[in-house]
Write an enzyme that holds these catalytic residues in place. Structure first.
Site, PDB file in Angstrom:
ATOM      1  N   SER A  71       0.954  -1.070   0.072  1.00  0.00           N
ATOM      2  CA  SER A  71      -0.081  -0.016  -0.051  1.00  0.00           C
ATOM      3  C   SER A  71       0.941   1.132  -0.048  1.00  0.00           C
ATOM      4  O   SER A  71       1.861   1.207   0.417  1.00  0.00           O
ATOM      5  CB  SER A  71      -1.119   0.030   1.125  1.00  0.00           C
ATOM      6  OG  SER A  71      -1.708  -1.121   1.189  1.00  0.00           O
TER       7      SER A  71
HETATM    8  N1  SAH Z   1      -1.017  -4.839   4.021  1.00  0.00           N
HETATM    9  C1  SAH Z   1      -0.234  -4.909   2.841  1.00  0.00           C
HETATM   10  C2  SAH Z   1      -1.193  -4.541   1.627  1.00  0.00           C
HETATM   11  C3  SAH Z   1      -1.221  -5.801   0.767  1.00  0.00           C
HETATM   12  S1  SAH Z   1      -2.307  -5.513  -0.613  1.00  0.00           S
HETATM   13  C4  SAH Z   1       0.783  -3.688   2.602  1.00  0.00           C
HETATM   14  O1  SAH Z   1       1.190  -3.475   3.861  1.00  0.00           O
HETATM   15  O2  SAH Z   1       1.213  -3.269   1.859  1.00  0.00           O
HETATM   16  C5  SAH Z   1      -3.661  -6.634  -0.131  1.00  0.00           C
HETATM   17  C6  SAH Z   1      -3.425  -8.141   0.242  1.00  0.00           C
HETATM   18  O3  SAH Z   1      -4.782  -8.649   0.579  1.00  0.00           O
HETATM   19  C7  SAH Z   1      -2.791  -8.873  -1.089  1.00  0.00           C
HETATM   20  O4  SAH Z   1      -1.874  -9.542  -0.597  1.00  0.00           O
HETATM   21  C8  SAH Z   1      -4.034  -9.894  -1.227  1.00  0.00           C
HETATM   22  O5  SAH Z   1      -3.645 -11.238  -1.517  1.00  0.00           O
HETATM   23  C9  SAH Z   1      -4.775 -10.021   0.371  1.00  0.00           C
HETATM   24  N2  SAH Z   1      -6.107 -10.409   0.157  1.00  0.00           N
HETATM   25  C10 SAH Z   1      -6.945 -10.096  -1.082  1.00  0.00           C
HETATM   26  N3  SAH Z   1      -8.135 -10.946  -0.695  1.00  0.00           N
HETATM   27  C11 SAH Z   1      -7.989 -11.610   0.719  1.00  0.00           C
HETATM   28  C12 SAH Z   1      -8.741 -12.357   1.248  1.00  0.00           C
HETATM   29  N4  SAH Z   1      -9.991 -12.723   1.217  1.00  0.00           N
HETATM   30  N5  SAH Z   1      -8.216 -13.071   2.633  1.00  0.00           N
HETATM   31  C13 SAH Z   1      -6.900 -12.623   3.031  1.00  0.00           C
HETATM   32  N6  SAH Z   1      -6.062 -11.636   2.137  1.00  0.00           N
HETATM   33  C14 SAH Z   1      -6.584 -11.174   1.303  1.00  0.00           C
END
Ligand code: SAH
Length: 221
Positions: A71
């Site tokens: 993010s």
């Molecule tokens: N928290 C991260 C953001 C990652 S992007 C950061 O620090 O930058 C969002 C993440 O959510 C992705 O890795 C994606 O695989 C995950 N995601 C999407 N749908 C999901 C679900 N149903 N359960 C758990 N994770 C999920």
């Protein structure tokens, strides 16, 4: 608060890009000093591929593989600040571990962080990274965050880093009384970041701002 600087030294890159980033976050309205300090000291370049590390302190999202992103720093700071504005939070659940950056930020500010991720490889890589940093107050799980993580509920805070169409029922159920859920909702191009507080009788909902997150997907990968 023990930051990754104090635990592990200064990291590899010049401090200037980090200071510039923190200045930008301040300009964008982030004011919690603990959040700013943790964002300043957390080595974001170690959460992305080496080829991208020179972009790590720019204020935007970056790819982390599997079609996912780390993010934007502003969003991480904004969500963390919104969560902390509720006061002391003993246990927090994060949905969407990704590379573990938001998890690492939370872990330096809170007692206990649980985080679920649906993509196994991302969860495993994040686990190794967080262990390397000595963040032992984090527990990760390869699971679909639509179900929350019932075993450790209730949570004083839940933070969701991918966007569902609607707020998953399980997350509302697993929120403690007085607890706070920070979640983006809606399709790409029309998402809003919500802050939802559980009261004795109902859920209070506030819209924080327009955002752009990857979708919250069903099932495991
Ligand atoms: N928290 C991260 C953001 C990652 S992007 C950061 O620090 O930058 C969002 C993440 O959510 C992705 O890795 C994606 O695989 C995950 N995601 C999407 N749908 C999901 C679900 N149903 N359960 C758990 N994770 C999920």
């Amino acid at each position: 608060m023990q930051t990754l600087y104090s635990r592990r030294g200064t990291g590899m890159l010049s401090k200037h890009p980090r200071e510039r980033l923190i200045q930008q976050l301040r300009t964008q309205g982030i004011s919690n000093p603990d959040v700013l300090e943790v964002m300043r000291t957390t080595p974001r370049h170690l959460f992305v591929d080496e080829a991208l590390s020179s972009h790590a302190y720019a204020n935007h999202a970056l790819p982390i593989g599997y079609g996912q992103t780390i993010s934007q720093p502003y969003i991480v700071a904004r969500m963390t600040e919104a969560l902390l504005s509720q006061g002391y939070l003993e246990k927090v659940l994060e949905v969407g571990t990704g590379c573990g950056y938001q998890t690492a930020v939370l872990a330096q500010l809170l007692d206990k962080v649980y985080s679920v991720e649906r993509i196994k490889n991302l969860s495993e890589k994040a686990s190794k990274r967080l262990k390397l940093f000595g963040l032992d107050n984090v527990q990760l799980c390869h699971s679909d965050g639509h179900w929350g993580w019932a075993e450790h509920a209730p949570y004083q805070g839940i933070i969701v880093t991918a966007s569902p169409k609607n707020v998953p029922e399980a997350l509302l159920d697993q929120l403690a009384l007085g607890g706070c859920l920070i979640i983006p909702v809606g399709p790409r191009g029309g998402q809003v970041l919500l802050k939802i507080i559980r009261t004795r009788t109902h859920y209070e909902q506030y819209t924080l701002e327009h955002v752009s997150f990857v979708p919250l997907r069903e099932g495991l990968s």
